[in-house]
Design a protein around this motif. Structure first.
Motif, mmCIF file in Angstrom:
data_model
loop_
_atom_site.group_PDB
_atom_site.id
_atom_site.type_symbol
_atom_site.label_atom_id
_atom_site.label_comp_id
_atom_site.label_asym_id
_atom_site.label_seq_id
_atom_site.Cartn_x
_atom_site.Cartn_y
_atom_site.Cartn_z
ATOM 1 N N MET A 272 -7.882 -5.663 -7.677
ATOM 2 C CA MET A 272 -8.265 -5.355 -9.343
ATOM 3 C C MET A 272 -9.003 -6.454 -9.757
ATOM 4 O O MET A 272 -9.909 -5.982 -10.775
ATOM 5 N N ALA A 273 -8.942 -7.467 -9.273
ATOM 6 C CA ALA A 273 -9.734 -8.911 -9.594
ATOM 7 C C ALA A 273 -11.200 -8.518 -9.592
ATOM 8 O O ALA A 273 -12.166 -8.872 -10.448
ATOM 9 N N SER A 274 -11.608 -7.594 -8.597
ATOM 10 C CA SER A 274 -13.103 -7.142 -8.306
ATOM 11 C C SER A 274 -13.506 -5.831 -8.628
ATOM 12 O O SER A 274 -14.459 -5.348 -8.184
ATOM 13 N N ASP A 275 -12.492 -4.843 -9.258
ATOM 14 C CA ASP A 275 -12.857 -3.867 -9.785
ATOM 15 C C ASP A 275 -13.594 -3.465 -10.832
ATOM 16 O O ASP A 275 -13.083 -3.820 -12.108
ATOM 17 N N SER A 276 -14.834 -3.160 -10.854
ATOM 18 C CA SER A 276 -15.614 -3.264 -12.083
ATOM 19 C C SER A 276 -15.123 -1.970 -12.913
ATOM 20 O O SER A 276 -15.440 -2.125 -14.108
ATOM 21 N N ARG A 277 -14.749 -0.935 -12.419
ATOM 22 C CA ARG A 277 -14.157 0.256 -13.428
ATOM 23 C C ARG A 277 -13.040 -0.321 -14.125
ATOM 24 O O ARG A 277 -12.895 0.374 -15.084
ATOM 25 N N PHE A 278 -12.295 -0.885 -13.404
ATOM 26 C CA PHE A 278 -11.061 -1.323 -14.331
ATOM 27 C C PHE A 278 -11.302 -2.265 -15.419
ATOM 28 O O PHE A 278 -11.046 -2.039 -16.484
ATOM 29 N N TYR A 279 -12.537 -3.144 -15.190
ATOM 30 C CA TYR A 279 -12.880 -3.884 -16.384
ATOM 31 C C TYR A 279 -13.748 -3.040 -17.432
ATOM 32 O O TYR A 279 -13.432 -3.069 -18.518
ATOM 33 N N ALA B 21 0.122 -2.172 -9.776
ATOM 34 C CA ALA B 21 -0.383 -3.803 -9.794
ATOM 35 C C ALA B 21 -1.353 -3.850 -11.393
ATOM 36 O O ALA B 21 -1.230 -4.524 -12.283
ATOM 37 N N MET B 22 -2.096 -2.617 -11.590
ATOM 38 C CA MET B 22 -2.792 -2.591 -12.984
ATOM 39 C C MET B 22 -1.885 -2.284 -14.029
ATOM 40 O O MET B 22 -1.839 -3.061 -14.986
ATOM 41 N N SER B 23 -0.633 -1.575 -14.000
ATOM 42 C CA SER B 23 0.291 -1.298 -14.895
ATOM 43 C C SER B 23 0.972 -2.742 -15.267
ATOM 44 O O SER B 23 1.082 -3.089 -16.525
ATOM 45 N N LEU B 24 1.342 -3.594 -14.429
ATOM 46 C CA LEU B 24 1.748 -4.961 -14.780
ATOM 47 C C LEU B 24 0.721 -5.807 -15.374
ATOM 48 O O LEU B 24 1.182 -6.726 -16.298
ATOM 49 N N ALA B 25 -0.359 -5.771 -14.794
ATOM 50 C CA ALA B 25 -1.487 -6.562 -15.583
ATOM 51 C C ALA B 25 -1.641 -6.101 -16.840
ATOM 52 O O ALA B 25 -1.688 -6.728 -18.155
ATOM 53 N N VAL C 297 -7.449 2.421 -20.127
ATOM 54 C CA VAL C 297 -6.917 1.811 -19.169
ATOM 55 C C VAL C 297 -5.934 2.744 -18.535
ATOM 56 O O VAL C 297 -5.600 2.809 -17.192
ATOM 57 N N VAL C 298 -5.035 3.210 -19.167
ATOM 58 C CA VAL C 298 -3.858 4.112 -18.784
ATOM 59 C C VAL C 298 -4.538 5.149 -18.033
ATOM 60 O O VAL C 298 -3.963 5.756 -17.193
ATOM 61 N N TYR C 299 -5.677 5.818 -18.660
ATOM 62 C CA TYR C 299 -6.081 7.079 -18.056
ATOM 63 C C TYR C 299 -6.728 6.588 -16.403
ATOM 64 O O TYR C 299 -6.368 7.261 -15.421
ATOM 65 N N TYR C 300 -7.308 5.360 -16.408
ATOM 66 C CA TYR C 300 -7.552 4.987 -15.029
ATOM 67 C C TYR C 300 -6.453 4.694 -14.203
ATOM 68 O O TYR C 300 -6.574 4.953 -13.086
ATOM 69 N N ILE C 301 -5.228 4.009 -14.950
ATOM 70 C CA ILE C 301 -4.177 3.778 -13.919
ATOM 71 C C ILE C 301 -3.729 5.434 -13.375
ATOM 72 O O ILE C 301 -3.102 5.457 -12.097
ATOM 73 N N PHE C 302 -3.688 6.357 -14.301
ATOM 74 C CA PHE C 302 -3.353 7.518 -13.940
ATOM 75 C C PHE C 302 -4.042 8.181 -12.744
ATOM 76 O O PHE C 302 -3.653 8.796 -11.820
ATOM 77 N N ASN C 303 -5.575 8.038 -12.841
ATOM 78 C CA ASN C 303 -6.630 8.487 -11.908
ATOM 79 C C ASN C 303 -6.197 7.996 -10.542
ATOM 80 O O ASN C 303 -6.071 8.479 -9.683
ATOM 81 N N GLN C 304 -5.998 6.350 -10.433
ATOM 82 C CA GLN C 304 -5.580 5.806 -9.279
ATOM 83 C C GLN C 304 -4.291 6.167 -8.717
ATOM 84 O O GLN C 304 -4.063 6.106 -7.525
ATOM 85 N N SER C 305 -3.350 6.426 -9.665
ATOM 86 C CA SER C 305 -1.779 6.649 -9.157
ATOM 87 C C SER C 305 -1.607 8.066 -8.735
ATOM 88 O O SER C 305 -1.193 8.434 -7.555
ATOM 89 N N PHE C 306 -2.272 9.278 -9.475
ATOM 90 C CA PHE C 306 -1.827 10.500 -8.896
ATOM 91 C C PHE C 306 -2.923 11.432 -8.605
ATOM 92 O O PHE C 306 -2.580 12.659 -8.238
ATOM 93 N N VAL C 307 -4.221 10.787 -8.947
ATOM 94 C CA VAL C 307 -5.317 11.524 -8.313
ATOM 95 C C VAL C 307 -5.803 10.986 -7.114
ATOM 96 O O VAL C 307 -6.131 11.957 -6.062
ATOM 97 N N SER C 308 -5.924 9.847 -6.978
ATOM 98 C CA SER C 308 -6.251 9.153 -5.814
ATOM 99 C C SER C 308 -4.933 8.792 -5.031
ATOM 100 O O SER C 308 -5.181 8.325 -3.807
ATOM 101 N N ARG D 76 0.750 -1.136 -0.057
ATOM 102 C CA ARG D 76 0.144 0.097 -0.064
ATOM 103 C C ARG D 76 0.823 0.986 -0.044
ATOM 104 O O ARG D 76 1.601 1.409 0.960
ATOM 105 N N TRP D 77 0.995 1.776 -1.115
ATOM 106 C CA TRP D 77 2.029 2.783 -1.453
ATOM 107 C C TRP D 77 1.040 4.049 -1.788
ATOM 108 O O TRP D 77 1.163 4.546 -3.077
ATOM 109 N N PRO D 78 1.103 4.933 -0.616
ATOM 110 C CA PRO D 78 0.459 6.475 -0.932
ATOM 111 C C PRO D 78 1.684 7.332 -1.550
ATOM 112 O O PRO D 78 2.726 6.999 -1.361
#
Length: 310
Positions: free
Chosen positions: A75-82, A283-287, A264-275, A57-59
């Protein structure tokens, strides 16, 4: 003459070492050492560090905490990621087909020697040198409801009667984004396909023409089989670039309307640098990296099917 004179006994002297061969091997290693260092520093080490981040958990600010596979379970249960994966797949299919549908005819058009062919090639390739962020801003102005030229153009063609805000609905905004990307990227794909067309020996086409094959049959049975490797390269680049799309959605629509254009990249950006959740973003980047590798392997296999047939 004795038996010892006729039979040569194996020499007891030690064989000389193969120093020249080893020296050449070391030279070859030294030649590739800079490239290996670049791969290690800019690819392998970042991937390993990203994997290490994904286990925490890396804030963005504050201490980290090891959580094991917690980010992957989330990530496996994240509907927004899918949902982001589904939109990215839809965009990739549409944009790849559109780029190839335009780039291949353009490549065949500029492949033939004709008057002003150099001007045509330059004009088609010019949008490639424009940065994607700059092209996105340019097309935002093109599609502006008040000052853009897209509305007057469509009205002159009889497609629309009133001024349209293209970024107000999903369909029109998606159309403008796809139009911009095709305008921007088709020239690059055309150049790749052009190199493949120019590598085909002209004697093969002439032989097929003498045998009675028309232009369509020469294209199907001569041009396409010999373009496999070139098409594989351009297809991999197009699919990879489409899956990693970010700038156009961030600049032109900010993920809208109604957050339906979040790749997907936009969602990764939001999770990483907005949230501020860098571990989950890692984890999503490796997936996404695994998905890209599998898609590339499948494309190479698909384009090689039947390649060795007589």
């Amino acid at each position: 003459m004795t038996l010892a004179d006729t039979v040569s006994l194996p020499s007891s002297r030690p064989r000389p070492r193969r120093r020249p061969q080893r020296r050449s091997q070391w030279k070859g290693f030294l030649y590739i050492a800079p490239a290996m260092a670049l791969v290690i520093v800019f690819f392998i080490l970042p991937v390993l560090f990203t994997f290490w981040m994904s286990l925490h958990r890396w804030p963005l600010l504050g201490g980290t905490r090891f959580i094991g596979l917690g980010n992957y379970i989330r990530m496996a249960s994240d509907s927004r990621f899918y949902a982001a994966l589904g939109f990215t797949a839809y965009y990739t299919v549409i944009i790849t087909i559109a780029i190839f549908a335009l780039a291949f005819p353009l490549a065949m058009f500029v492949e033939r020697q004709r008057r002003m062919v150099g001007v045509y090639r330059t004009a088609i390739f010019m949008p490639v040198v424009v940065g994607l962020a700059s092209a996105s801003l340019l097309w935002v102005w093109f599609a502006n409801v008040d000052s853009g030229f897209l509305n007057p153009l469509l009205a002159w063609l009889g497609i629309v009667d009133l001024k349209t805000n293209f970024f107000a609905s999903f369909d029109s905004a998606f159309f403008v984004i796809c139009l911009m990307v095709v305008w921007k990227v088709a020239g690059f794909t055309m150049i790749i396909l052009l190199t493949g067309l120019q590598a085909i020996p002209t004697e093969l086409g002439e032989a097929a023409r003498i045998d009675g094959a028309n232009r369509w049959k020469r294209f199907i049975y001569v041009t396409l089989p010999l373009m496999r490797k070139t098409m594989a390269l351009s297809l991999i680049l197009s699919v990879t670039g489409s899956i990693l799309a970010f700038d156009q959605f961030y600049i032109m629509t900010a993920g809208g309307p109604q957050n339906k254009m979040i790749s997907v990249v936009y969602y990764i950006f939001n999770q990483s640098f907005v949230s501020f959740n860098l571990g989950y973003g890692a984890a999503m980047s490796l997936a996404l990296l695994v998905i890209l590798v599998l898609i590339s392997i499948f494309q190479l296999w698909l384009l090689r099917v039947g390649e060795d047939r007589p």
